[in-house]
Design an enzyme around this catalytic site. Structure first.
Site, short mmCIF file in Angstrom:
data_model
loop_
_atom_site.label_atom_id
_atom_site.label_comp_id
_atom_site.label_asym_id
_atom_site.label_seq_id
_atom_site.Cartn_x
_atom_site.Cartn_y
_atom_site.Cartn_z
N LYS A 1 -11.97 -2.41 2.09
CA LYS A 1 -11.90 -1.90 3.34
C LYS A 1 -13.29 -1.22 3.65
CE LYS A 1 -7.97 -0.09 2.38
NZ LYS A 1 -6.82 0.45 2.34
N ASP B 1 -5.40 -6.92 2.95
CA ASP B 1 -5.01 -5.62 2.33
C ASP B 1 -3.98 -5.02 2.85
OD1 ASP B 1 -5.31 -3.23 0.39
OD2 ASP B 1 -5.89 -2.39 2.39
N ARG C 1 3.21 -3.39 -1.37
CA ARG C 1 3.09 -2.72 -2.60
C ARG C 1 3.99 -1.41 -2.43
NH1 ARG C 1 -2.69 -1.71 -3.21
NH2 ARG C 1 -1.88 -0.40 -4.97
N HIS D 1 -15.60 8.19 0.82
CA HIS D 1 -14.33 7.84 0.70
C HIS D 1 -13.65 8.79 -0.16
CE1 HIS D 1 -10.44 5.92 1.13
NE2 HIS D 1 -10.42 6.06 -0.39
N SER E 1 -8.12 -2.39 -3.07
CA SER E 1 -7.52 -2.08 -1.72
C SER E 1 -8.66 -1.60 -0.93
CB SER E 1 -6.24 -1.64 -1.87
OG SER E 1 -5.74 -0.86 -0.80
#
Ligand code: URA
Length: 425
Positions: free
Chosen positions: A190, A164, A171, A83, A186
């Protein structure tokens, strides 16, 4: 009996939330019992007061439990994902996923679409004619188990960490994105929910990144590595430089074309270096002792790319979409390119149509910027420095405005490393 007001007050006053309070508030928010304005107030209290490691881990677990958690534990090959926190020209997933699959791992990557000046991986892949981002979990499993494919890049289903999705949307409009525990939970909710056994995080630092300072990036990376480890996912993070765009292209189809150069054994040195560094980390996390450089050089990674694109409906041989209009920015002087600003290039590419202003907007696949020189290269006055691509030429003035201070020609820059640090549990 819990009450949203009690939970908000407790955090507002600097208290530590109990496991029961966290489980309740996240679940009640998902069910619509805690109102958006209450969750926004709690998010603001968390921005100011923070959360401990225990609170953040529990918050993440509650967000994972708000939906489905995928499980690929029955696959023969180990699963590992990457990621990135997002950068300009960051197309690394494209060559990396098939490369790591070619080396024997299974790569289940759930990706997002871009918002703002950093592009999203799904937008880039959607530039390939026919390619589809939506896959069922059964189809994901089939492709991951297929030794000729071994990697999927697809959109996360609505049932993956739904808390989320709702919280992030809140947010975004309440000034509460900037909180290390909220960002870390967050992202990690995921990634843990997607069912990967191991994870490598690429935390970008610098002008074109979401975090501008090394200290902040280190803090976020540490929080995410702790969360992954606590959730049973082997996790490591690299801190990597994002002051200059990665590679020589920013924009969807332009980045696919550059990724194909890397898969063909060429491509810009920084893209190749980061792809191989991340591949080595992923393979180490997966317990596979193979040199990825060989799989890149001998075409195995390209074979996996073609199989992976075809399996998701794409035509790997189809010409990529181009933009209808181009404009060249020439070097104003001769010398060495000392600086090329990632944020300015990202904003200009976005204004040309490569990114979206609001969730749900469409992107132009052909739009973006080609960079004919990178810092350290010699340039000649009048020679092309950047080529701007767009279907909407009325976008040129705003893009050129973003580029007014995007580069400096002068003394050669001091060499700066791409990899700035490594965080392990
Ligand atoms: N990306 C996410 O998915 N969540 C955040 O909070 C920030 C960036």
């Amino acid at each position: 009996m819990h009450s949203a007001v009690d939970v908000i007050r407790a955090k507002r006053d600097g208290g530590e939330l109990s496991d029961a309070q966290i489980d309740w508030v996240v679940d009640a928010f998902t069910r619509g019992e805690v109102a958006d304005e209450q969750m926004s107030a709690l998010a603001m209290a968390i921005v100011w007061r923070g959360m401990t490691r225990r609170e953040t881990a529990r918050w993440t677990a509650a967000m994972i439990d708000s939906g489905k958690r995928l499980d690929f534990g029955d696959l023969v090959r180990p699963t590992v994902d990457k990621h990135s926190t997002g950068g300009v020209g960051d197309k690394i997933t494209l060559p990396l996923s098939p490369l790591v699959a070619a080396c024997g791992a299974a790569v289940p990557q759930l990706s997002g679409r871009g918002l703002g000046h950093t592009g999203g991986t799904l937008d880039k892949l959607e530039a390939i004619p026919g390619w589809q981002a939506d896959l069922s979990v059964d189809r994901m499993r089939e492709l991951l188990a297929d030794p000729a494919v071994g990697a999927v890049v697809c959109a996360a289903g609505a049932d993956l960490a739904p808390a989320d999705k709702r919280l992030y949307a809140l947010r975004d409009v309440t000034g509460t994105v900037e909180s290390i525990p909220l960002i870390a939970s967050s992202i990690m909710s995921k990634k843990v929910a997607e069912g990967t056994g191991a994870l490598v995080l690429d935390v970008k630092v610098g002008r074109g990144a979401f975090l501008k300072e090394l200290g902040q990036a280190r803090e976020l990376a540490t929080a995410m590595v702790e969360l992954g480890t606590d959730a049973g996912v082997r996790t490591v993070a690299l801190l990597t430089a994002m002051d200059t765009p990665l590679g020589r292209t920013a924009g969807n189809a332009l980045e696919v074309a550059e990724s194909l150069e890397v898969l063909a054994g060429g491509g810009p040195a920084d893209v190749v270096e980061l792809t191989l560094t991340l591949a080595r980390e992923m393979l180490a996390q997966a317990g596979i002792d193979v040199d990825p450089a060989a799989a890149l050089a001998d075409g195995r990674a390209m074979d996996h790319w073609r199989a992976m694109i075809s399996a998701q409906g794409g035509d790997p041989d189809a010409p990529l979409p181009g933009a209808r209009h181009t404009e060249v920015v020439a070097a104003p002087a001769s010398g060495t390119l000392a600086r090329l600003d990632a944020l300015d290039i990202g904003i200009a590419a976005w204004r040309l149509g490569a990114g979206r202003a609001r969730q749900g907007d469409s992107v132009q696949f052909g739009a973006g910027i080609e960079m004919h020189a990178k810092p350290g290269d010699t340039v000649t006055a009048g020679s092309p420095l950047l080529t701007l691509h767009t279907d909407t030429p009325e976008a040129f003035p705003a893009a050129l405005d973003a580029l007014r201070d995007a580069f400096t020609i002068g003394a050669p820059p001091a060499p700066t490393p791409l990899i700035l640090g490594r965080i392990t549990a």
